[in-house]
Design an enzyme around this catalytic site. Structure first.
Site, short mmCIF file in Angstrom:
data_model
loop_
_atom_site.label_atom_id
_atom_site.label_comp_id
_atom_site.label_asym_id
_atom_site.label_seq_id
_atom_site.Cartn_x
_atom_site.Cartn_y
_atom_site.Cartn_z
CB CYS A 2 -4.99 5.49 8.57
SG CYS A 2 -3.51 5.14 9.17
NE ARG A 27 -7.21 4.76 2.75
CZ ARG A 27 -6.61 5.35 1.88
NH1 ARG A 27 -6.84 5.08 0.33
NH2 ARG A 27 -5.51 6.12 1.91
CD1 TRP A 77 -1.52 -1.89 8.33
CD2 TRP A 77 -0.09 -0.17 7.91
NE1 TRP A 77 -0.54 -2.42 7.84
CE2 TRP A 77 0.67 -1.50 7.76
CE3 TRP A 77 0.67 0.81 7.78
CZ2 TRP A 77 1.96 -1.84 7.47
CZ3 TRP A 77 2.11 0.80 7.60
CH2 TRP A 77 2.61 -0.37 7.39
CG ASN A 103 -3.72 8.20 5.35
OD1 ASN A 103 -2.89 7.36 5.79
ND2 ASN A 103 -4.13 8.19 4.05
N GLY A 104 -1.11 9.35 7.28
CA GLY A 104 0.21 9.84 6.93
C GLY A 104 1.09 9.81 8.06
CD GLU A 487 1.11 -11.56 -7.79
OE1 GLU A 487 2.00 -10.87 -7.49
OE2 GLU A 487 -0.01 -11.40 -7.52
CE LYS A 491 -1.80 -11.93 -4.16
NZ LYS A 491 -1.06 -10.83 -5.12
CD GLU A 494 -0.14 -9.86 -0.38
OE1 GLU A 494 -0.54 -10.54 -1.80
OE2 GLU A 494 -0.36 -8.76 -0.23
CG HIS A 510 23.45 -21.84 -9.42
ND1 HIS A 510 24.69 -22.25 -9.66
CD2 HIS A 510 22.57 -21.75 -10.38
CE1 HIS A 510 24.69 -22.12 -11.00
NE2 HIS A 510 23.49 -22.01 -11.39
CE LYS A 609 -6.38 -3.95 -3.21
NZ LYS A 609 -5.87 -4.90 -3.61
#
Ligand code: M6R
Length: 614
Positions: A2, A27, A77, A103-104, A487, A491, A494, A510, A609
Site C-alpha cells: 500500500c 503501490r 492493495w 502498510n503491511g 517474460e 508481460k 499481466e 511432451h 508494483k
C-alpha cells in the site's frame, strides 16, 4: 503493497496528500482515503476503487477539507478484507480522535482484536489495521502522549508495518513508525512529510531521512524527533534524494509503460557507464566486494527473485555457468524460504529485485545471510530494505519505474548480470579473451539496436492488432531465451489478461502440443545460434497442428515466410546477448495488445508494483 503519505505544515494538506497518493498509485489502487483535522476534529474521507473516486469526493467538499494543514493518506492493495469503503484506510478508534494508515500485515491482529473487543472497542472493518487505531487510542488514554502511545502499541504488534498516526488533540503532530515496510521522512521549511516512497516527496523536497526498523518519528511543522522502540533518542541521518520530479512525468507518451520501454537504450548506457568503457578493458565492478580469492573459490551460487526479476535471474544463471563454470541455482524467493535450503559461507547468494521491497525476496536473502553467505543485491532501489541487507550492492540505475509491468528494470537487471558474469570470468580467468572482447563490443552497441526496434514498431503493432482477440498465447524458445519466452508471456498476461505461457520449445511435444489448433498463436523466439534449427523444427511441429505461427527473429531467411504467418524482425545479435534485445518487441507486443483491448496498461487489475506481503 500500500502507499502512505503524511503532511504537516502550512500548505493545504489535502493537495499534498492527493498528489502524493497519485505518485504512489503504483503501490496499490483498489481503494484510498485521507484523514485531516478540520476545525479541531479528525475527519476521514474514503473511497473504494481508483484514486479518482476519492478525488471526486474531495472535490465536492474541497472548501472544508482544504482548511486542514495536517493529514495522512493511504492507497490500498487489499490483504485483509475486500477493497470496500469500510476497509479503506485511514482507520479510526471508537471516539474518532485517532486516525491510522498502515502498510503491511499485523500477524497477531486476531488476538489483539479479541482483547480490544472484550475491553469495549467496536470494530467497523475486517482489516488488521483497525486494531492499531484502537490500540493507540487505548494507550493514549493511559499516557496522554501520542509518540508514547504509538511506541507502546508497537510493542504489542507482531508482523510487518509502516504506520502513520494523527490525533485530534494534536493538530500539528504526526507519529510514524516501521518494521519491515518502507517509510521515508521528507524535510521541509516549516513543514514536514512522510511517505512510503520517494515519489510522493520529490516534488516538495530533496532532503530525506529513511526510517529504520523499530524507529519512531514525531513530526511537527518545525521539528522532527526520532527515538527507538525503547525510547532512546536517535541521531537523524539526512540524505539528499537523487530523483528528479520529471522522472514521474509521462513525457508525452500515452502510458508510463510505453515511456519506460522507450527509455531502454539510455538505461543500457547508464548501467554500462563507468563499468564497461571499451571492449579491450576489464569490467570495473567495485560494487562487488567479495574478496577475489573467495570469488575464485566459490563452488555454488544461488539466485532468488520473483516475477520479472526471476526471469532476469534465469538469464544470469545461464551466463555465470557459461562464463565461469560455477553451478548456479535459481529459485523463486517464495519457494526458497519454505524448505531446507543448503547454503553456507562458501555460497554466494544473489537477490534480484526492482523495488528492493519484495517481502519474499527480503526473507530469502535474510535467511541466507543468517547462514553466513555473502549477499549480493541487484536492485533499482539502492535506498530499499533489501539493499540494506547487501554485502555487495549493485544498483541497476534504471530510474524510477512507474508502470506496474516491469520493462526497463528488466533490461537493467539483464545488463547487470552480463557485467557481473564478465567480471567474474575476468577474475577467474575462465573465458577466452577474444570472446569476451566481442561480447563487450556488442554490449556497447546494444542501445543502437534497441533504438532501431523502437523506431519501427509497425510490424509489432500489426501483429498485436491481429492477435488481440486471442484467448490464449504460447511463447516458445530454447536455451538462453527460454526466460525471454517466460517474460514475454508474463508481460502479456499481466496487462491484457490473456492466458499466455512460455515453454521451452523442446517441451512442447511432451504435452502442451495437445492444446494447439487454428485458434492458438505460437510465437517462436528464433535467434541465430546453436538452437536455431531445433526451434525451427519445433515450430514446424506446431504449424503441423494448425497453430498460427509468429516468429521473432534476427534471421533474414526467406524460407521463414512459408512457416510463419507473421515475422517480427530484429537486428542481428549474438545468441548470448540476444535476451537483452529480443525482449523489447515482446514488451511492445504486450503493450499494443493491451492498448487495443483498452486495458488499464499502467495499473492492471489485482496487481501492485511492489509486493510487500509474503
Ligand atoms: O520489485 P521486484 O522486482 O522484486 O518485483 C518482483 C515481481 O513482483 C515483479 O517483477 C512483477 O512480476 C512485475 N509486475 C512484473 O512486470
Amino acid at each position: 503493497m500500500c502507499g502512505i503519505v503524511g503532511y504537516v505544515g502550512n500548505k493545504k494538506a489535502v493537495d499534498v496528500l492527493l498528489e502524493g497518493l497519485t505518485s504512489l498509485e503504483y503501490r496499490g489502487y483498489d481503494s484510498s482515503g485521507i484523514a485531516v483535522n478540520i476545525d479541531g476534529k479528525v475527519q476521514l474521507f474514503k473511497a473504494a476503487g481508483k484514486l479518482q473516486n476519492l478525488k471526486n469526493i474531495v472535490e465536492k467538499n474541497y472548501a472544508e477539507i482544504s482548511k486542514s494543514t495536517i493529514g495522512i493518506g493511504h492507497i490500498r492493495w487489499a490483504t485483509h478484507g475486500a477493497p470496500t469503503v469500510e476497509n479503506a484506510h485511514p482507520h479510526s478508534c471508537n471516539c474518532g480522535k485517532v486516525a491510522v494508515v498502515h502498510n503491511g500485515i499485523i500477524e497477531n491482529f486476531k488476538e489483539l482484536r479479541e482483547r480490544l473487543e472484550k475491553n469495549g472497542c467496536t470494530f467497523r472493518s475486517q482489516t488488521d489495521t483497525e486494531t492499531i487505531a484502537h490500540l493507540v487510542a487505548t494507550k493514549f488514554g493511559e499516557v496522554h502522549n501520542l509518540t508514547e502511545a504509538v511506541r507502546l502499541a508497537t510493542k504489542e504488534i507482531e508482523g510487518a508495518y509502516a504506520i502513520c498516526v494523527i490525533h485530534q488533540d494534536l493538530p500539528d503532530t504526526i507519529v510514524a513508525t516501521r518494521r519491515n515496510a518502507p517509510l521515508v521522512v521528507g524535510l521541509g521549511e516549516g513543514e514536514n512529510y512522510v511517505a512510503s516512497d520517494v515519489p510522493a516527496l520529490i516534488q516538495y523536497t530533496k532532503k530525506a531521512m529513511y526510517l529504520e526498523d523499530n524507529q519512531i518519528v514525531t513530526l511537527t511543522p518545525n521539528s522532527i524527533e526520532l527515538i527507538d522502540i525503547d525510547n532512546n533518542p536517535l541521531k537523524q541521518k539526512v540524505e539528499t534524494l537523487p530523483w528528479e520530479p520529471v522522472a514521474l512525468s509521462k513525457m508525452g507518451y500515452k502510458h508510463f509503460m510505453l515511456k519506460e520501454i522507450h527509455e531502454q537504450p539510455d538505461v543500457v548506457r547508464n548501467v554500462l557507464s563507468g563499468k564497461l568503457r571499451a571492449s579491450d578493458e576489464k569490467v570495473l565492478l567495485k560494487e562487488v566486494t567479495l574478496d577475489k580469492e573467495k570469488l575464485r573459490n566459490l563452488n555454488r551460487i544461488q539466485i532468488v527473485a520473483c516475477g520479472t526479476s526471476l526471469h532476469a535471474a534465469m538469464v544470469g544463471k545461464y551466463l555465470i555457468e557459461e562464463f565461469c563454470g560455477i553451478p548456479v541455482d535459481v529459485e523463486p524467493s517464495s519457494e526458497y524460504i519454505y524448505r531446507k535450503t543448503i547454503t553456507d559461507k562458501n555460497t554466494l547468494v544473489i537477490g534480484v529485485s526492482q523495488s528492493g521491497e519484495t517481502a519474499d525476496t527480503i526473507t530469502a536473502v535474510r535467511q541466507a545471510k543468517s547462514k553466513g553467505s555473502h549477499i549480493l543485491i541487484i536492485t533499482n532501489r539502492p535506498d530499499s530494505t533489501m539493499a540494506r541487507e547487501a554485502d555487495s550492492l549493485v544498483p541497476v540505475n534504471a530510474g524510477i519505474e512507474v508502470s506496474v509491468a516491469a520493462t526497463k528494470s528488466y533490461i537493467a537487471q539483464l545488463i547487470s548480470f552480463y557485467l557481473i558474469a564478465i567480471y567474474m570470468a575476468e577474475v577467474k580467468n575462465s573465458m577466452d579473451l577474444k570472446e569476451l572482447a566481442d561480447l563487450k563490443h556488442e554490449l556497447i552497441i546494444l542501445p543502437q539496436k534497441i533504438e532501431k526496434i523502437l523506431a519501427h514498431t509497425e510490424d509489432i503493432q500489426r501483429c498485436a492488432r491481429k492477435f488481440s482477440g486471442s484467448k490464449d498465447f504460447i511463447f516458445i524458445a530454447r536455451g538462453i531465451n527460454f526466460p525471454t519466452a517466460l517474460e514475454g508471456a508474463l508481460k502479456l498476461k499481466e496487462i491484457s489478461y490473456i492466458n499466455a505461457t512460455g515453454y521451452t520449445a523442446g517441451e512442447l511435444k511432451h504435452g502442451p502440443i495437445a492444446m494447439l489448433d487454428e485458434s492458438m498463436p505460437v510465437l517462436s523466439i528464433l535467434m541465430k545460434g546453436k538452437v536455431y534449427d531445433k526451434i525451427l523444427s519445433n515450430s514446424e511441429e506446431a504449424k503441423a497442428r494448425n497453430a498460427r505461427m509468429i516468429a521473432l527473429t534476427d534471421s533474414e531467411d526467406e524460407k521463414l515466410k512459408e512457416l510463419f504467418e507473421n515475422i517480427i524482425e530484429i537486428p542481428e545479435i549474438s545468441e548470448i546477448l540476444s535476451p537483452a534485445l529480443a525482449v523489447v518487441p515482446l514488451q511492445l507486443l504486450a503493450y499494443y495488445i493491451a492498448e487495443f483491448l483498452g486495458k488499464d496498461v499502467d495499473q492492471p487489475r489485482n496487481l501492485a508494483k511492489s509486493v510487500t506481503v509474503e
